[in-house]
Scaffold this active site. Structure first.
Site, PDB file in Angstrom:
ATOM      1  N   ASP A 159      -9.391  18.105   7.449  1.00 46.07           N
ATOM      2  CA  ASP A 159      -9.270  19.443   8.022  1.00 46.07           C
ATOM      3  C   ASP A 159      -7.837  19.700   8.486  1.00 46.07           C
ATOM      4  O   ASP A 159      -7.030  18.761   8.530  1.00 46.07           O
ATOM      5  CB  ASP A 159     -10.263  19.569   9.184  1.00 46.07           C
ATOM      6  CG  ASP A 159     -10.969  20.909   9.177  1.00 46.07           C
ATOM      7  OD1 ASP A 159     -10.366  21.895   8.702  1.00 46.07           O
ATOM      8  OD2 ASP A 159     -12.116  20.978   9.654  1.00 46.07           O
ATOM      9  N   ASP A 209     -14.752  29.498   6.485  1.00 43.62           N
ATOM     10  CA  ASP A 209     -16.027  28.775   6.438  1.00 43.62           C
ATOM     11  C   ASP A 209     -17.135  29.753   6.054  1.00 43.62           C
ATOM     12  O   ASP A 209     -17.196  30.867   6.589  1.00 43.62           O
ATOM     13  CB  ASP A 209     -16.392  28.220   7.826  1.00 43.62           C
ATOM     14  CG  ASP A 209     -15.644  26.937   8.168  1.00 43.62           C
ATOM     15  OD1 ASP A 209     -14.739  26.530   7.398  1.00 43.62           O
ATOM     16  OD2 ASP A 209     -15.959  26.349   9.214  1.00 43.62           O
TER      17      ASP A 209
END
Ligand SMILES: *[C@@H]1O[C@H](CO)[C@@H](O)[C@H](O)[C@H]1NC(C)=O
Ligand SMILES: *[C@@H]1O[C@H](CO)[C@@H](O)[C@H](O)[C@H]1NC(C)=O
Length: 412
Positions: free
Chosen positions: A160, A222
């Site tokens: 990430d 997302d």
């Protein structure tokens, strides 16, 4: 002279595809599997929210479902633990430690359990000193963490990009990638790099560099558990097709984020649309749900081998979108098998994201189906060969609201 020219042609045709990608031999087709984040998110409040607990029991239940219920045979392979899996502190040697309550037997145990069934194991870290959810991150520990993941038997690493600047993103992903390589254990390298560059730092991602250092990368926000979020993802890939498709293919994939099957979010037709668009894009297919909540219909889609074959096609082409009407997009994908070395098969997915049905009329020939011997046409969802067509015949079809019609043309 002749020989020189031949070499030039050879050079230009083959260099871009064969050299400029992460050379770890992995992800030659888009990875398929399951990842914890979409549905379980952090999953570390197991007492208050037992149904959303990220723990060993959950991971093993996914492995068993893949192994026993036909998902593995359909191509689903990677089981990936996202954020919130570790203790809050590293051990005395600076190594990450799995949460002792939720993963009492550690990660090597899980890896062995997964490998014993012929499946693959994925894990997560963040490029900063902490993860997005404030667990220990890998910055300053790239070498140690790469070695830890390799020792545990990890096959896939999602990294990430929270909490760091643009410069760190552009350098650190390359450095961590080289540490992963140094371990000698091939791991699919999934980077969130371009998402953070584009949406957090409002800059233009360097997809050339990204595609040389990562096997796949997140492009966009997302996915959320509602239908309009999917429509935004489709639109993003439509709008940025030219740039994204240039850097997409075997070993290097744009990633539109997870499938939201098994979460009671989509109607049957909407689930058809999500899987069809992802398969047409040659996107990774990652589920995120309680595997027992996948409906019979969703399971049928996920185990439709004709559909999966289009998604796993070895050429790895990202379908090209053509806007036929305001809310109707025709996605066109060239793939195998070929007739001779000239005529490809083609899939056409006609996606209607309107609340009204739309009548669509087009000539497939314009998009590449130009074999004079014609084509045999399969309806991918019913898996029936519906008709044979000559190369100049049009297709006329009504696409219901929030739905897709998907045909594959195989050259006769
Ligand atoms: C490391 O990189 C080299 C050179 O690109 C490559 O040949 C090798 O397969 C890589 N090894 C791993 C484990 O990724
Ligand atoms: C399409 O053509 C093939 C090959 O000639 C033939 O075997 C098949 O029966 C035809 N299918 C239909 C639906 O006409």
């Amino acid at each position: 002279m002749l020989r020189l020219c031949f070499c030039c042609v050879f050079f230009f045709i083959f260099l871009p595809n064969n050299v400029k990608l992460l050379d770890n031999g992995l992800a030659r087709t888009p990875p398929m599997g399951w990842m914890s984040w979409g549905y379980y998110m952090c999953g570390d409040h197991c007492e208050e929210l037992p149904e959303k607990c990220l723990d060993e029991k959950l991971i093993l239940s996914v492995v068993d479902a893949f192994y026993n219920e036909g998902y593995q045979e359909a191509g689903f392979e990677y089981i990936i633990i996202d954020d919130c899996w570790s203790e809050r502190k590293r051990d005395e040697n600076g190594r990450l430690v799995a949460d002792k309550k939720r993963f009492p037997r550690g990660m090597k145990f899980i890896a062995d359990y997964i490998h014993a069934r012929g499946l693959k194991f994925g894990m997560y870290t963040n490029i900063a000193t902490v993860t997005c959810m404030q667990y220990p991150g890998s910055f300053g520990h790239f070498r140690t963490d790469a070695k830890t993941f390799a020792d545990w038997g990890v096959d896939y690493l999602k990294v990430d990009g929270c909490f760091v600047g643009e410069d760190v993103l552009n350098n650190a992903y390359i450095k961590l990638g080289s540490q992963l390589n140094d371990t000698g254990r091939p791991m699919v390298y999934s980077c969130s790099w371009p998402y953070y560059i584009q949406y957090i730092h409002s800059k233009v991602p360097d997809f050339e560099a990204i595609s040389q250092h990562c096997n796949m990368w997140r492009n966009y926000h997302d996915v959320q558990l509602y239908w309009p979020a999917l429509k935004m993802i489709f639109k993003h890939f439509e709008d940025e097709y030219e740039e994204l498709s240039r850097h997409h293919g075997p070993g290097k994939w744009n990633d539109p984020d997870m499938l939201i099957f098994g979460t009671d979010t989509l109607t049957e037709s909407q689930s058809r649309v999500q899987i069809a668009v992802y398969v047409m894009l040659s996107a990774p297919l990652l589920l995120s749900c309680d595997m027992t909540k996948i409906t019979a219909y969703e399971k049928k889609l996920l185990q439709n081998l004709d559909l999966m074959a289009v998604g796993q096609d070895p050429l790895g082409v990202m379908a090209r979108p053509h806007k036929l009407q305001e809310s109707v997009t025709l996605w066109v994908k060239r793939h195998l098998p070929m007739k001779g070395n000239k005529f490809h098969s083609y899939s056409f997915a006609i996606v209607n994201v309107d609340s009204q049905p739309h009548l669509i009329y087009f000539f497939p020939k314009i998009y590449g189906t130009d074999s004079k011997d014609g084509y045999t046409v399969m309806d991918i969802f019913s898996r029936d060969f519906i008709k044979n067509v000559t190369f100049h015949e049009p297709i006329e079809v009504t696409v219901p609201p929030d739905d897709v019609i998907m045909y594959t043309f195989f050259p006769l």
